[in-house]
Design a protein around this motif. Structure first.
Motif, PDB file in Angstrom:
ATOM      1  N   HIS A 158      45.051 -58.239 -60.858  1.00 35.00           N
ATOM      2  CA  HIS A 158      43.778 -57.817 -60.948  1.00 35.00           C
ATOM      3  C   HIS A 158      43.330 -56.587 -60.218  1.00 35.00           C
ATOM      4  N   TRP A 173      42.201 -53.182 -62.126  1.00 34.81           N
ATOM      5  CA  TRP A 173      40.845 -52.692 -61.627  1.00 34.81           C
ATOM      6  C   TRP A 173      41.094 -51.254 -61.315  1.00 34.81           C
ATOM      7  N   THR A 196      34.484 -51.390 -63.172  1.00 38.09           N
ATOM      8  CA  THR A 196      34.254 -52.658 -62.567  1.00 38.09           C
ATOM      9  C   THR A 196      33.349 -53.580 -63.538  1.00 38.09           C
ATOM     10  N   LEU A 207      36.334 -54.997 -65.581  1.00 42.77           N
ATOM     11  CA  LEU A 207      37.008 -55.897 -64.957  1.00 42.77           C
ATOM     12  C   LEU A 207      36.016 -57.259 -65.100  1.00 42.77           C
TER      13      LEU A 207
END
Length: 341
Positions: free
Chosen positions: A215, A219, A232, A235
């Protein structure tokens, strides 16, 4: 024991019991018998205290290392079964053999177990949390300002909105703790993506293994391409996919898109579904079909193959032949000038 007794009345066996203990006794049909306080009753509970000490010294020294109370309870059950084979001093039978004699004399257990949880009616604060026994737990942000019902069990906390479960947490034992779930705040973080990097819920997700290094890498790569704000938000869109895609498949989708550089939530969803289909194919491998000779399938035959079998009799022109004969006789009479009846 404070869980059962609210007050000891003098130096007698009388007690003022807690309401929950009275409900528990009525559910299982138990009678309570209390020892005398002080020196007069010191000899009355020696056997119980001795058995507790034996169990503690033999099974809880040194202190067992477990991840949860549920795991500890399983160990206690195993130790209990092992003690069935133990003999107390010079008695001729084991504990299990004595219990087998006494068991038919005991009352049967009720069909439904007793709910030992405590119920709280709480209002969700502006940080989307509820406070239970000095500890804070998160709920989805759409419930901010609303009253919810929380059931506190020995191992977990379950939160309901009416009859619908909205959150489930492992219970915090220490005081002043906080347990936040990142998924509960995603709708708010879509509007304020800048709050994600320093969020406490993100740190707890990393500690629990829900937010993996994959992750983080995805990101960082997305922020490098799109900028911090849009990266962001991308994500967060991926994290929202976790509500309908299993965690391990979502991580596989992130890794696949990171390798090829397609950093979008749609691409992650596509790769995650591919990984899920591959896992399903591995778990349920079909039996190999026998080899068939290649044939040509006509479109009409393919369509008819999906229809149910037709059990009706074949059509017959016999009824129409009767009409044909009647029409022939009428035509002959008219040609001869005869009057039709």
């Amino acid at each position: 024991m404070k869980a059962a007794v609210a007050k000891v009345i003098g130096f007698t066996r009388e007690r003022r019991e807690n309401d929950r203990w009275i409900t528990f006794r009525e559910h299982y049909g138990l009678d309570s018998f209390y020892c005398r306080p002080g020196l007069t009753g010191a000899h009355e509970k020696g056997g119980v205290e001795g058995d507790v000490g034996y169990f503690r010294r033999n099974h809880l020294v040194p202190v067992p290392e477990v991840d949860s109370l549920a795991e500890l309870n399983l160990l206690v059950d195993q130790w209990d079964e092992q003690d069935d084979a133990r003999r107390i001093r010079m008695r001729p039978r084991t504990i299990g053999e004595y219990f087998a004699v006494e068991q038919p004399l005991l009352k049967p257990l009720p069909d439904e177990p007793f709910d030992t949880s405590r119920t709280f009616a709480l209002r969700v604060d502006r940080h989307s949390r509820i406070s239970v026994r000095t500890n804070c737990y998160s709920v989805p942000v759409r419930f901010i300002g609303r009253r919810v019902r929380a059931l506190l069990h020995a191992n977990e906390l379950v939160v309901y909105d009416g009859a619908t479960e909205i959150a489930r947490h492992e219970r915090l034992i220490a005081k002043g703790g906080e347990r936040l779930v990142l998924d509960h705040y995603l709708e708010a973080l879509v509007r304020k993506p800048g709050a994600l990097p320093g969020a406490t819920a993100l740190e707890q997700a990393k500690a629990a293994g829900k937010f993996t290094p994959v992750h983080d890498a995805w990101w960082a790569a997305t922020c490098k391409v799109r900028g911090d704000r849009d990266g962001t938000r991308a994500l967060i869109d991926v994290l929202l996919l976790g509500r309908r895609i299993p965690h391990e498949h979502l991580v596989a989708g992130l890794a696949a898109t990171l390798r090829v550089g397609t950093l979008t939530a749609d691409a992650v969803a596509l790769e995650a579904r591919k990984a899920q289909e591959a896992d399903d194919a591995d778990t349920t491998l079909p039996e190999p079909e026998p080899r068939r000779e290649p044939t040509v399938t006509f479109l009409t035959a393919r369509r008819l193959a999906h229809l149910p079998p037709d059990t009706r009799p074949l059509p017959s022109p016999a009824p129409y032949d009767q009409l044909l004969g009647r029409r022939t006789r009428g035509t002959t009479a008219a040609s001869k000038g005869e009057q039709m009846p």
